[in-house]
Design an enzyme around this catalytic site. Structure first.
Site, PDB file in Angstrom:
ATOM      1  N   HIS A  71      -6.189  -0.153   4.850  1.00 11.40           N
ATOM      2  CA  HIS A  71      -5.972   0.420   6.312  1.00 11.40           C
ATOM      3  C   HIS A  71      -7.097  -0.353   7.105  1.00 11.40           C
ATOM      4  CE1 HIS A  71      -3.748   3.730   5.360  1.00 11.40           C
ATOM      5  NE2 HIS A  71      -4.822   4.212   4.313  1.00 11.40           N
ATOM      6  N   HIS A  89       1.159   4.972  -2.726  1.00  9.34           N
ATOM      7  CA  HIS A  89       0.846   5.889  -3.451  1.00  9.34           C
ATOM      8  C   HIS A  89       1.973   6.450  -4.387  1.00  9.34           C
ATOM      9  CE1 HIS A  89      -3.476   6.161  -2.213  1.00  9.34           C
ATOM     10  NE2 HIS A  89      -3.030   5.536  -0.989  1.00  9.34           N
ATOM     11  N   HIS A 124       0.692  -1.269   0.021  1.00 14.05           N
ATOM     12  CA  HIS A 124      -0.066   0.003  -0.255  1.00 14.05           C
ATOM     13  C   HIS A 124       0.882   1.283  -0.089  1.00 14.05           C
ATOM     14  CE1 HIS A 124      -3.916   2.005   0.929  1.00 14.05           C
ATOM     15  NE2 HIS A 124      -3.486   3.018   1.203  1.00 14.05           N
ATOM     16  N   ASP A 164       2.425   4.012   2.305  1.00 11.02           N
ATOM     17  CA  ASP A 164       1.183   5.029   2.106  1.00 11.02           C
ATOM     18  C   ASP A 164       1.732   6.170   1.137  1.00 11.02           C
ATOM     19  OD1 ASP A 164      -1.518   5.270   1.866  1.00 11.02           O
ATOM     20  OD2 ASP A 164      -1.696   6.128   3.783  1.00 11.02           O
ATOM     21  N   ASP A 165       2.324   7.338   1.953  1.00  6.91           N
ATOM     22  CA  ASP A 165       2.396   8.564   1.402  1.00  6.91           C
ATOM     23  C   ASP A 165       3.870   8.950   1.823  1.00  6.91           C
ATOM     24  OD1 ASP A 165      -0.014   9.140  -0.520  1.00  6.91           O
ATOM     25  OD2 ASP A 165      -0.738   8.841   1.431  1.00  6.91           O
ATOM     26  N   GLU A 213     -10.424   3.587   7.177  1.00  4.23           N
ATOM     27  CA  GLU A 213      -9.323   4.145   7.456  1.00  4.23           C
ATOM     28  C   GLU A 213      -9.854   5.439   8.498  1.00  4.23           C
ATOM     29  OE1 GLU A 213      -7.355   6.425   4.341  1.00  4.23           O
ATOM     30  OE2 GLU A 213      -5.762   6.781   5.544  1.00  4.23           O
ATOM     31  N   GLY A 234      -9.617   8.306  -1.713  1.00  2.91           N
ATOM     32  CA  GLY A 234     -10.315   9.515  -1.589  1.00  2.91           C
ATOM     33  C   GLY A 234     -10.907   9.501  -0.375  1.00  2.91           C
ATOM     34  N   ASP A 262       1.934   8.940  -6.460  1.00  5.45           N
ATOM     35  CA  ASP A 262       2.077  10.356  -6.133  1.00  5.45           C
ATOM     36  C   ASP A 262       2.352  10.814  -4.960  1.00  5.45           C
ATOM     37  OD1 ASP A 262      -0.445   9.119  -5.676  1.00  5.45           O
ATOM     38  OD2 ASP A 262      -1.607  10.957  -6.806  1.00  5.45           O
ATOM     39  N   HIS A 286      -9.554   1.445  -0.055  1.00  3.88           N
ATOM     40  CA  HIS A 286      -9.480   2.346   1.044  1.00  3.88           C
ATOM     41  C   HIS A 286     -11.057   2.201   1.878  1.00  3.88           C
ATOM     42  CE1 HIS A 286      -6.223   3.801  -0.879  1.00  3.88           C
ATOM     43  NE2 HIS A 286      -5.918   4.445   0.197  1.00  3.88           N
TER      44      HIS A 286
HETATM   45 ZN    ZN Z   1      -3.735   5.033   0.751  1.00  5.70          ZN
END
Ligand code: ZN
Length: 363
Positions: free
Chosen positions: A241, A22, A20, A299-300, A220, A189, A24, A217
């Site tokens: 999540h 992203h 998991h 995640d990010d 979460e 989102g 971007d 998702h």
């Molecule tokens: Zn995510």
């Protein structure tokens, strides 16, 4: 990892699997600066040191504040062919350096496009990079990275909860590029968008019909109802999540029995406000006790200023992870990966060998 001066060994030195993350949310700040400058797109700073405080953060923020980070840097890379290919390539390099041997990276093709996408995201002018070509470019970057850095990378295409009009194209792109790095569909989102729009449902039905794997998702920030919908309506095989499943003990028990996979992201869960900032109350502790099927993920990492090492450190220092649990979550991740069976078996045997484990006698 280079044995740099004063560098401590990582908390888990063995090969890892990440499911998991992203694309971007995992861009090198240097690359953002490079393309911002080259394309004349304004950024709030012109050095990495000055840019990072605008993009990344270490104390919990609201979802709106979190999402505002993307508005700052996405215009620098979206809509540019070289940028899209390069962020995919550099992503693979980054994960190889972190000791990940298999990664599934997800993104919305529409968020990187500037043509045949309505509305055109990030206030870009309309250009000529379509979501379809974005997927093709990401595939090239991932495949070049696989070859150069000797790890395996697959991709997941994201539908966005608030953009139902994109979802049917997302599933068509999953079909077109199935197993040409693309292995699954996701729904990302804001979970608090109350309903799952019919377009998302149709996209997931089509994915199921065509043998495209499905994650979503859910749970979460949102309630167990979002999880129920992900499983029963979208037929999700994994949950992004899923922390809030613990608020519904009978649902939790059902998912434990079904060995549903939870893609957990410890640092993210605190910084987005998904979980209580007191790690002693973290859902992963319950998952660990119950031997749930879950993995550890970033995640990010650009926005959370982290690497997979950050999440593993949290797991060790605050969640009470042992070496055995690190091995177990990585084997879970490999088992719940969206690779075809033969490749999954190959990945599992690599892990068993690296972990010195007998596959017939596990845990
Ligand atoms: Zn995510």
């Amino acid at each position: 990892m280079e044995p740099g001066a004063g560098q401590r060994p990582s908390v888990f030195e063995l090969p890892k699997v990440e499911l998991h993350v992203h694309l971007d949310g995992a861009i090198k700040p240097e690359t953002i600066l490079h393309f911002g400058k080259k394309r004349g797109i304004p950024l709030p700073a012109d050095t990495v040191e000055d840019l990072l405080p605008h993009i990344s953060y270490s104390e919990p923020l609201t979802l709106t504040q979190f999402l505002a980070k993307f508005d700052i840097y996405m215009p620098a890379v979206a809509g540019d062919r070289d940028a899209v290919r390069r962020i995919a390539y550099e992503f693979v390099e980054m994960k190889a350096n972190e000791g990940v041997i298999y990664v599934e990276v997800r993104y919305s093709p529409h968020f990187l496009a500037n043509c045949k996408v309505y509305p055109v995201p990030w206030n870009q002018n309309e250009g000529n990079l379509t979501p379809d070509e974005v997927v093709n470019l990401v595939n090239q970057g991932l495949q070049d990275g696989e070859r150069d850095f000797n790890i395996k990378a697959r991709s997941i295409l994201c539908c966005m909860r608030h953009m139902p009009s994109w979802s049917l194209e997302v599933v068509e792109l999953c079909k077109k590029y199935h197993n040409n790095t693309v292995v699954a569909i996701d729904l990302a989102g804001d979970e608090l968008v109350a309903e799952t729009f019919p377009e998302h449902r149709q996209a997931y039905e089509e994915a199921e019909r065509c043998g495209i794997h499905r994650t979503a998702h859910a749970g979460e920030i949102g309630s167990p109802l979002v999880i129920k919908e992900a499983i029963n309506v979208l037929k999700a095989e994994r949950l992004g999540h899923g922390y809030h499943v613990l608020e519904d003990p009978s649902l939790y028990k059902e998912l434990l029995d079904r060995k549903m996979h939870f893609e957990t992201c410890p640092r993210s869960s605190i910084l987005t406000g998904a979980c209580d900032p007191d790690y002693k109350k973290h859902p992963v502790i319950q998952f660990m006790k119950d031997k749930a099927n879950y993995s550890l993920n970033t995640d990010d990492p650009l926005i959370f200023n982290s690497t997979i090492e950050t999440d593993y450190k949290i797991a060790k220092q605050f969640l009470g992870f042992t070496e055995e649990e690190f091995k177990r979550v990585n084997i879970n991740a490999a088992q719940s990966s969206f690779l075809p069976n033969k490749e999954k078996r190959e990945l599992l045997s690599k892990l068993y060998e690296a972990y010195g484990m007998d596959p017939d006698n596990l845990f």
